[in-house]
Design a protein around this motif. Structure first.
Motif, mmCIF file in Angstrom:
data_model
loop_
_atom_site.group_PDB
_atom_site.id
_atom_site.type_symbol
_atom_site.label_atom_id
_atom_site.label_comp_id
_atom_site.label_asym_id
_atom_site.label_seq_id
_atom_site.Cartn_x
_atom_site.Cartn_y
_atom_site.Cartn_z
ATOM 1 N N THR A 63 0.836 -1.202 0.000
ATOM 2 C CA THR A 63 0.000 0.000 0.000
ATOM 3 C C THR A 63 0.871 1.253 0.000
ATOM 4 O O THR A 63 0.599 2.219 -0.723
ATOM 5 C CB THR A 63 -0.929 0.009 1.226
ATOM 6 N N ALA A 64 1.925 1.226 0.806
ATOM 7 C CA ALA A 64 2.839 2.369 0.844
ATOM 8 C C ALA A 64 3.556 2.539 -0.497
ATOM 9 O O ALA A 64 3.763 3.661 -0.965
ATOM 10 C CB ALA A 64 3.854 2.181 1.966
ATOM 11 N N ILE A 70 -3.260 4.335 -5.555
ATOM 12 C CA ILE A 70 -4.437 3.944 -4.780
ATOM 13 C C ILE A 70 -5.275 5.143 -4.361
ATOM 14 O O ILE A 70 -6.505 5.090 -4.389
ATOM 15 C CB ILE A 70 -3.996 3.144 -3.532
ATOM 16 N N VAL A 71 -4.619 6.229 -3.956
ATOM 17 C CA VAL A 71 -5.368 7.381 -3.435
ATOM 18 C C VAL A 71 -6.307 7.929 -4.498
ATOM 19 O O VAL A 71 -6.008 7.909 -5.695
ATOM 20 C CB VAL A 71 -4.409 8.487 -2.938
ATOM 21 N N THR A 72 -7.425 8.435 -4.045
ATOM 22 C CA THR A 72 -8.423 9.013 -4.950
ATOM 23 C C THR A 72 -8.415 10.533 -4.905
ATOM 24 O O THR A 72 -9.003 11.171 -5.773
ATOM 25 C CB THR A 72 -9.823 8.502 -4.569
ATOM 26 N N HIS A 73 -7.775 11.115 -3.881
ATOM 27 C CA HIS A 73 -7.706 12.567 -3.727
ATOM 28 C C HIS A 73 -6.363 12.950 -3.130
ATOM 29 O O HIS A 73 -5.650 12.106 -2.570
ATOM 30 C CB HIS A 73 -8.827 13.099 -2.824
ATOM 31 N N ASP A 74 -6.031 14.215 -3.229
ATOM 32 C CA ASP A 74 -4.867 14.754 -2.528
ATOM 33 C C ASP A 74 -5.139 14.664 -1.029
ATOM 34 O O ASP A 74 -6.152 15.196 -0.560
ATOM 35 C CB ASP A 74 -4.642 16.211 -2.949
ATOM 36 N N GLU A 115 -1.996 7.252 2.391
ATOM 37 C CA GLU A 115 -0.764 8.037 2.396
ATOM 38 C C GLU A 115 -0.038 7.922 3.731
ATOM 39 O O GLU A 115 1.196 7.931 3.789
ATOM 40 C CB GLU A 115 -1.083 9.511 2.101
ATOM 41 N N GLY A 116 -0.802 7.778 4.819
ATOM 42 C CA GLY A 116 -0.194 7.633 6.139
ATOM 43 C C GLY A 116 0.601 6.357 6.285
ATOM 44 O O GLY A 116 1.537 6.296 7.096
ATOM 45 N N SER A 117 0.264 5.332 5.516
ATOM 46 C CA SER A 117 1.022 4.085 5.580
ATOM 47 C C SER A 117 2.469 4.292 5.149
ATOM 48 O O SER A 117 3.372 3.602 5.613
ATOM 49 C CB SER A 117 0.367 3.017 4.699
ATOM 50 N N ARG A 118 2.711 5.257 4.274
ATOM 51 C CA ARG A 118 4.076 5.530 3.817
ATOM 52 C C ARG A 118 4.959 5.994 4.974
ATOM 53 O O ARG A 118 6.117 5.596 5.080
ATOM 54 C CB ARG A 118 4.053 6.611 2.731
ATOM 55 N N ILE A 119 4.413 6.832 5.826
ATOM 56 C CA ILE A 119 5.197 7.358 6.946
ATOM 57 C C ILE A 119 5.593 6.227 7.875
ATOM 58 O O ILE A 119 6.743 6.121 8.310
ATOM 59 C CB ILE A 119 4.383 8.438 7.688
#
Length: 391
Positions: A63-64, A70-74, A115-119
């Protein structure tokens, strides 16, 4: 376009995670096919618990990696009409849906969780790895040599462990402390350990091949030193050695503070684990045989003792990544280090908790994400423990 029902939401989420599903299927298919050739990793696929844990962990890793697809919005974009909207609500312009609803600022919860999964995936494993480098580098000689060195290092470890963790983080993120450059000075010391560990590892292994050893040590010193200076230094800060054109690793100050703090807090615990293992293993017959052969102390520590401690260390590494993930969530929840608009799960939970009675989804979704990742790491550690005991 109209609002989605729960079935539409589920289909939308599954569709957006398509790159993750494909990656998981390919990874499991290849791993199961060649598991007998993959050592301890391959043995994971003999344990249902380990497989479930590994699947959960790799789900968030992929996911990261594929977050942009995957994201649908900023994750930072705000639409005022979407504040606290329920999952499946369509945007005012009808262009798309907020699959998991909107938060108190009208941001897409689904995109922020992804996006938080990246962090988490970027910080937790690396910080844990650095902590292990520090703990191993100090724990091996403390347990092997004993005496005053062991007493001194154990005292330092106990001193750090006795200090309240949250209070330590509060101190490190205080503006007055940050202005002194203390977090960067700590990074200067802590980030030296991986380079020193690799150099000692190579030197102890190839001591009898001086020409090859010297070349490898030179490469480690040059490449490692450059990455080290690029990592700890940032233009405009107290520690800025490289010019901006040569500084390839840009770490925001708040991320560096969190990273250093996590390494600093975890290192003493790793040190105590390594020290205890060395105290047990150094009395074994194969260690005595190596000493009789005249092997050097660091060779014995790194090539006789450490490999035989790999089982407990691998298990602890997985568990410690879980602890670090929880710690990162806690720091984000209390607003320590990470910026308020950061999509990390802790900050998102903290922002959503104030409106739990009227809009629970902004807090529940990242909480479930955090729980699933930590659960996966714990199950993976349990499976590794079972397989390491059989090994």
């Amino acid at each position: 376009m109209q609002d989605l029902g729960w079935s539409g939401i589920l289909v939308g989420i599954l569709k957006n995670f398509l790159p993750v599903w494909i990656s998981l299927v390919v990874l499991f298919a290849v791993s199961i096919r060649y598991k007998r050739r993959l050592g301890l990793y391959g043995k994971l696929f003999d344990s249902p618990i380990a497989m479930i844990g590994f699947a959960l962990v790799m789900f968030w890793v992929f996911t990261a990696i594929f977050a942009d697809l995957i994201v649908t919005h900023d994750p930072l974009a705000q639409i005022s009409q979407m504040k606290n909207k329920l999952p499946g609500t369509v945007q005012p312009d009808g262009a798309n849906w907020y699959l998991l609803g909107g938060d108190h600022l009208g941001r897409d919860v689904f995109s922020r969780v992804v996006e938080g999964s990246r962090i988490v995936v970027q910080i937790a494993p690396l910080a844990t790895l650095f902590a292990f480098m520090v703990g191993i580098s100090l724990g091996l000689p403390a347990g092997y040599y004993g005496g005053r060195l062991d007493t001194f290092l154990s005292f330092l470890a106990n001193l750090i462990l006795a200090f309240p963790v949250i209070l330590l983080f509060y101190l490190l993120v205080t503006p007055e402390i940050v202005e002194t450059g203390m977090p960067q000075y700590m990074a200067l010391v802590l980030f030296l350990f991986p380079i020193a560990f690799l150099m000692v590892l190579v030197n102890s292994r190839y001591y009898v091949v001086p020409e090859f050893r010297t070349k490898v040590l030179l490469v480690i010193a040059v490449v490692g030193g450059y990455l080290y200076l690029s990592l700890v230094g940032e233009v405009g800060t107290k520690v800025a050695v490289l010019p901006n054109a040569l500084d390839i690793i840009h770490v925001p100050g708040n991320i560096l503070i969190v990273f250093v703090s996590v390494v600093f807090v975890n290192s003493p615990t790793v040190f105590r684990i390594i020290r205890g293992i060395v105290l047990d293993i150094k009395t074994r017959d194969y260690v005595s045989a190596a000493q009789t052969r005249g092997e050097r102390p660091w060779y014995i520590m790194l090539w006789e003792i450490l490999p035989n401690a790999r089982g407990p260390l691998i298990v602890d590494f997985c568990l410690r990544i879980g602890y670090t993930t929880i710690l990162l969530g806690t720091l984000g929840f209390f607003g320590l280090g990470l910026s308020p608009e950061s999509p990390d799960w802790g900050s998102t939970i903290n922002a959503g908790r104030k409106l739990l009675t009227i809009a629970p989804h902004p807090a529940i979704v990242p909480a479930l994400a955090l729980m699933s990742l930590v659960l996966g790491l714990n199950l993976l550690a349990d499976g590794l423990r079972e397989e390491s005991l059989r090994d």
